[in-house]
Design an enzyme around this catalytic site. Structure first.
Site, PDB file in Angstrom:
ATOM      1  CG  HIS A 130      12.068  74.098 -32.153  1.00  0.00           C
ATOM      2  ND1 HIS A 130      11.611  73.304 -31.123  1.00  0.00           N
ATOM      3  CD2 HIS A 130      11.124  74.026 -33.118  1.00  0.00           C
ATOM      4  CE1 HIS A 130      10.442  72.807 -31.455  1.00  0.00           C
ATOM      5  NE2 HIS A 130      10.113  73.216 -32.662  1.00  0.00           N
ATOM      6  CG  ASP A 139       9.360  71.846 -35.893  1.00  0.00           C
ATOM      7  OD1 ASP A 139       8.851  71.721 -34.773  1.00  0.00           O
ATOM      8  OD2 ASP A 139       9.513  72.952 -36.448  1.00  0.00           O
ATOM      9  CG  ASP A 184       6.862  75.090 -32.100  1.00  0.00           C
ATOM     10  OD1 ASP A 184       6.052  76.020 -32.085  1.00  0.00           O
ATOM     11  OD2 ASP A 184       7.105  74.418 -33.117  1.00  0.00           O
ATOM     12  CG  HIS A 230       5.522  70.143 -31.622  1.00  0.00           C
ATOM     13  ND1 HIS A 230       6.707  70.001 -30.942  1.00  0.00           N
ATOM     14  CD2 HIS A 230       5.770  71.024 -32.599  1.00  0.00           C
ATOM     15  CE1 HIS A 230       7.631  70.772 -31.497  1.00  0.00           C
ATOM     16  NE2 HIS A 230       7.087  71.399 -32.512  1.00  0.00           N
TER      17      HIS A 230
END
Ligand SMILES: [Zn+2]
Length: 1106
Positions: free
Chosen positions: A324, A326, A436, A641
């Site tokens: 993952h 970001d 997430d 996000h």
């Protein structure tokens, strides 16, 4: 004791596979004796299942007696094995200490430091200076390039050779001009395999480059992870040498760690736990780290254990490599480009080495970055995608926030994402992937289904602070009843490492035991950690099918969901939003980002509408396809996000603001171009066009520019999705049935504003003391209460500063008290009346507000400017309503939902701070009060008090967040009947989409014109745009939704020449049965909307060929 040793020997003779002809049994026996002699019989644990078997076979009950006595001490056995694999203790003699053999320094090391993120080609041209291990470099966000020259000793032929590299920061190894592997200590990637077996004639001299970014896996927070980055942080190279790697020892370490994990994880009540412990103990007995010939026996012991199978009913874990990343968070966007390269090239090497390894990867934007910056790496990823090892998932442009983006923006996340995946990887994603994100809109199931997706994976609700979500597998039903299959990996993580603890947690934590027998197991270090490691893969392979543990298979999302779908009938259904009971501060933090988001969503809407109309009317107009795609992608990127949520560092917030500025400035150019083309050739009096981009007729007061730079107010009527000439002194005024606005100040300083629809009364400090619907005389403000009450709260969360506002902040409520005498009349009345006042919020912060009422307008606006300089304070404004209801209504994407106004259950009170879009409403039978806004998202309705969250002041990860000047508008609309019948929805649209007065190059048209209108006010025509990838020049897509939550019959009227109208999905794929019935009228074309469009808040699209 002697007897024992003999028994063990017998056992090992059966197991050992003496490939090299070494007398294994004898050496093992010697080893056992040696260990046994030194450590009180540790070599004689009689519980080894192997040993039992051998004993029974050889000598029956007599031998059983002979196998005893064994010590039954759990703790010493366990810790003994732990020490044998420990990287800290006894490395002079334990197995871990022998993992690497001979070492030698690199031949030469040189470095070059730069504040830029250079390409490889540019970097290697620079002047490098000699460097040594211990070299310090920095500061934060700089890059240090190392040139590493190596000469592998000739004596290492036949061995596996690694470059061992340890440094702060995140490294990328370049070999022959190509990136080959990421290096990051935090992601357990400290060595690069130079060769898995050095051959006789292989080149032994080599030059590598290592590009080290001066930031850690999680940025460079000073003191704590989420503290603002330390700009002065320095980094150090602590190891750079060659070493021989012992693969056989590595395998034993993996086995021993797993056995320890099983022993600990299954605990003392489990037979299997003891079997694991004693197997490990026995392995230690037989294994001499300095004598490789002892390893096969130990390996055989492990293989025997792991080869003991479980039963048919075992749970199956679908292990998928993941990382993952970001898209921006504690580091800037540009660093993410490099994080992707470092991580994915590492995953790629693992795919090469492990044909069964599957890596799942989301976020089209990141792939697009790698495509443009690392084309050869990207080509390899595409090749692995063809083989099914690299699996794109998610279908969206970025992993966006699940709450704040508009419905249209959510559709665009999928439209941009899915078309990218289709173009680049040959297929659409079938899973939405958002592990997430801070909550999930109730509109997502419909949007997913409209975008070709029926499956969803996330895990964030495991972060809930109050309530434990009851399912890991369920059907999620959205506003219109659409359902998708949802899986939460029960291990509550998307960054597993393949340990037994995680495997057991996944199976034990599963809340759908007996209903679903398959779970996802996502492994790999996220962000800068570089994803999975070979060690993780080795662990998971060992756990393929072992008694006592779930079955583990390297798998894909498709395999997982197919398995879940086959048992879908057992699953429960969750209706409505997936609300995250944490991070509720992200609806408010970084108000300028929120404002940019709302404003840019509007700008893109307006450009697309006007450009579409221009396209349909002008043969010469070129629809700005490329520019619009670029601007949309900037907006979508900012909806990541950790960006639109405001949970990012200052550098990211600054980049985000630049993106908005790009959209604003380019957007205005595009708007003018479209407006010019739209009315070209229609003679009119003046070069000013008033445009209404909403699908209903509006009569509103508009401020128009006058010669000399002044502004004048005018009341204009503009038809739906159309334009009207700007009024001039000679043009006829619209009919004015409305009463002009009346403004009066009383002697006590209070002010009354009245437009015949509503009457507003402000006390001398700016409080709203009365709001009356004139026709009925109905008062909207609770008796004796004050509306427009600003309140300050202490806002100190438990940890996640920018993210969290805690329930207890409500206990610190302090009303801001104004000073009488500051209220003055602003605009005198007529078309517009207003009053304004100043308010000192605190010693450091102040506010000014103009309360505005326009002729004919059903709501009163509060234009607010705040100078905000606080620390850990939360500013809200409250309106106590004379309304009683247990539910308040909040606008969400393409619809609305209700949440309780009470705290009956823990699920109710956990929603003490919620999100909304342009409006919220509290209604009882026959009457209600709506609170509208133009750029806010945080809100609540507790009891009868409507509250809008205005500004926060968190200090991490951005200490400057929200400091400075803010401008925003909210509005209050009392109404009779329901919010639907009273027109709250169009009112909130109007507040957010002001009429546009656009200068056009030639004369503006003399008559008004409307492109589209609808027969039902329940249906909103949200978007008009050119169809993607259209072959005909003029195919438009219309996105509509039913906004009331009802079933209606609706016709769309258009004055554009329509050849064909068909239903299509949100990806604009034509529905084969979607031909719309239509009829011509003298003025244009009418076509009826199918029930898919005109019911229950469902978004749908139709395609018009003109
Ligand atoms: Zn994230």
């Amino acid at each position: 004791m002697k007897q024992d040793s003999l028994e063990i020997t017998t056992c090992f003779q059966q197991l050992a596979q003496p490939e090299d002809g070494l007398p294994k049994a004898a050496s093992v026996a010697r080893k056992a004796a040696r260990v046994g002699g030194g450590r009180a019989d540790a070599g004689t644990f009689g519980s080894c299942p192997l040993q039992h078997a051998a004993v029974k076979q050889n000598s029956g009950s007599l031998a059983m007696a002979a196998a005893a006595p064994s010590l039954k001490h759990w703790r010493t056995a366990l810790e003994r094995v732990e020490k044998f694999v420990s990287p800290l203790y006894f490395t002079d003699c334990n197995l871990r200490g022998s993992l690497f053999g001979d070492r030698c320094p690199v031949a030469a090391l040189a470095s070059f430091l730069t504040p830029e993120r250079l390409s490889y080609e540019d970097a290697v041209q620079q002047d490098f200076s000699p460097a040594q291990v211990g070299h310090r470099f920095g500061p934060t966000w700089w890059t240090c390039w190392f040139r590493v020259e190596l000469i592998i000793p000739e004596s290492w032929v036949g061995q596996e050779v690694h470059l061992c590299w340890e440094s702060d920061g995140e490294g990328l190894v370049w070999r022959d001009g190509e990136p080959v592997q990421g290096l990051t200590t935090e992601g357990e990637k400290n060595s690069y395999v130079l060769t898995s077996r050095l051959g006789e004639g292989d080149p032994r001299s080599l030059t590598l480059y290592v590009e080290v970014a001066c930031n850690g896996l999680l940025g460079a927070g000073k003191g704590s992870m989420i503290s603002p980055p330390d700009p002065e942080k320095m980094f150090q190279l602590s190891q750079a040498e060659l070493a021989v790697f012992h693969r056989d020892i590595h395998k034993l370490l993996v086995d021993l760690e797993l056995l320890l994990g099983i022993a600990k994880g299954l605990g003392k009540d489990s037979q299997r736990s003891f079997q694991a412990l004693y197997t490990a103990n026995q392995m230690v007995n037989v294994c001499d780290p300095t004598r490789p010939e002892t390893f096969p026996v130990a390996q055989a012991l492990a293989s025997r254990f792991f080869g003991q199978r479980g039963g048919d009913s075992q749970h199956t874990l679908h292990a998928m490599g993941h990382c993952h990343i970001d898209t921006a968070w504690l580091w800037p966007f540009k660093e993410t480009v490099r994080k992707c390269a470092r991580s994915w090239v590492t995953a790629l090497k693992l795919m090469e080495q492990n044909a069964d390894f599957i890596f799942v990867c989301s976020q089209a934007q990141q792939l697009e970055w790698v495509k443009s910056h690392y084309p050869s790496l990207y080509a390899q990823l595409q090749a692995f995608a063809c083989q099914g090892q690299f699996v794109p998932v998610g279908g969206t442009w970025v992993e966006m926030d699940g709450n704040l983006p508009s419905g249209e923006a959510m559709v665009r996340q999928f439209l941009q994402g899915q078309s990218f995946f289709l173009r680049e990887f040959g297929k659409l994603c079938s899973e939405f992937w958002l592990p997430d994100t801070f909550g999930y809109s109730a509109q997502l199931p419909q949007i997913m289904r409209g975008c070709g997706i029926t499956r969803f994976l996330t895990q964030k609700l495991s972060w809930n602070l109050v309530n434990s979500f009851p399912h890991h597998n369920f059907l999620w039903e959205g506003l219109d009843g659409s359902r998708v299959l949802v899986h939460f990996p029960p291990g509550d993580s998307y960054g597993m490492q393949g340990t037994v603890e995680e495997v057991l947690k996944t199976v034990n934590n599963n809340k759908d035991k007996g209903r679903a027998n398959h779970s996802a197991f996502l492994f790999g270090f996220g962000d800068g950690g570089g994803g999975p490691t070979q060690t993780m893969l080795d662990r998971l392979r060992r756990l393929n099918n072992t008694d006592g543990l779930p079955r583990v298979q390297l798998s894909s999302p498709d395999q997982l969901f197919k398995a879940l779908e086959s048992d879908q009938g057992q699953l429960c259904t969750w209706v409505g939003e997936l609300f995250l009971e944490l991070h509720n501060g992200t609806y408010t933090t970084h108000a300028q980002i929120k404002k940019g988001n709302r404003e840019c969503e509007r700008i893109l809407h307006d450009i697309e509408l006007l450009s579409s109309l221009a396209l349909a009317r002008s043969a010469h107009f070129l629809y700005p396809v490329t520019q619009l795609q670029h601007l949309w992608r900037l907006l979508l990127l900012n909806q990541f996000h950790d960006v639109v949520t405001g949970s990012c560092i200052q550098l990211v917030a600054e980049d985000a603001m630049k993106h908005y500025e790009d959209i604003r400035s380019h957007g205005n150019t595009l708007l003018s171009a479209a407006a010019g083309a739209l009315c070209a050739g229609e003679p009119g009096p003046e070069g000013l066009l008033v445009v209404n981009t909403l699908p209903w007729k509006r009569t509103e007061v508009l401020s128009l520019p006058k010669p000399g730079g002044a502004q004048s107010l005018a009341l204009v009527t503009v038809p739906s999705m159309g334009y009207a000439p700007a009024p001039t002194p000679s043009s006829p005024q619209p009919l004015q049935p409305q009463q002009p606005v009346f403004v009066m100040q009383e002697t006590d300083g209070s002010v009354t504003l009245d437009n015949g629809i509503i009457r507003v009364r402000l006390d001398p400090t700016g409080h709203l003391t009365s709001l009356v619907l004139v026709a009925s005389g109905r008062e909207a403000i609770a008796e004796g209460a004050l509306g427009n009450q600003f309140v300050l709260f202490d806002d100190v969360p438990l940890y996640w500063d920018a993210w969290d506002v805690m329930d207890y902040h409500l206990e610190t409520r302090k009303p801001v008290v104004g000073q009488a005498g500051t209220l003055s009349i602003g605009t005198e009345g007529g078309l517009r009346g207003s009053a304004w006042f100043l308010l000192q919020i605190s010693p450091n912060s102040r506010l000014s507000q103009e309360v505005v009422l326009d002729i004919g307008c059903p709501y009163v606006r509060f234009h607010t400017e705040v100078h905000w300089h606080e620390a850990h304070k939360f500013l809200k404004v409250e309106f106590p309503a004379r309304v009683r209801s247990t539910q308040a209504t909040y606008e969400i994407q393409f619809g609305h939902l209700q949440r309780p106004t009470h705290s009956n259950t823990s699920w109710d009170w956990a929603r003490f701070e919620v999100w909304t879009h342009r409006w919220m409403d509290l209604s009882e039978h026959g009457f209600g009060l709506a609170l509208l806004n133009n750029c806010k998202y945080g809100a609540s309705a507790r009891g009868n008090i409507l509250s809008l969250s205005l500004l926060r002041a968190p200090k991490a990860p951005d200490a400057t967040a929200d400091m400075g000047c803010h401008e925003f508008t909210y509005a209050l609309m009392p109404h009779e009947g329901s919010f639907q019948d009273a027109g709250v929805i169009p009112a909130a649209y109007s507040l957010n989409f002001p009429l546009l007065a656009l200068p056009v190059p030639g004369p503006a048209p003399a008559t008004a014109w409307s492109a589209f209108s609808l027969s039902s006010p329940a249906v909103v025509l949200e978007t008009v745009k050119q169809a993607e990838a259209t072959t005909q020049n003029c195919t438009l897509v219309l996105r509509l939704y039913e906004a009331y939550g009802s079933h209606v019959d609706c016709w769309v009227y258009t004055s554009l020449p329509v050849q064909e109208a068909v239903l299509c999905d949100l990806l604009e794929r034509r529905d084969p049965a979607g031909q719309l019935s239509s009829r011509f009228t003298p003025e244009g074309h009418l076509f009826s909307l199918p029930s898919e469009v005109s019911s229950a808040c469902a978004p749908a699209s139709i395609k018009l060929s003109t």
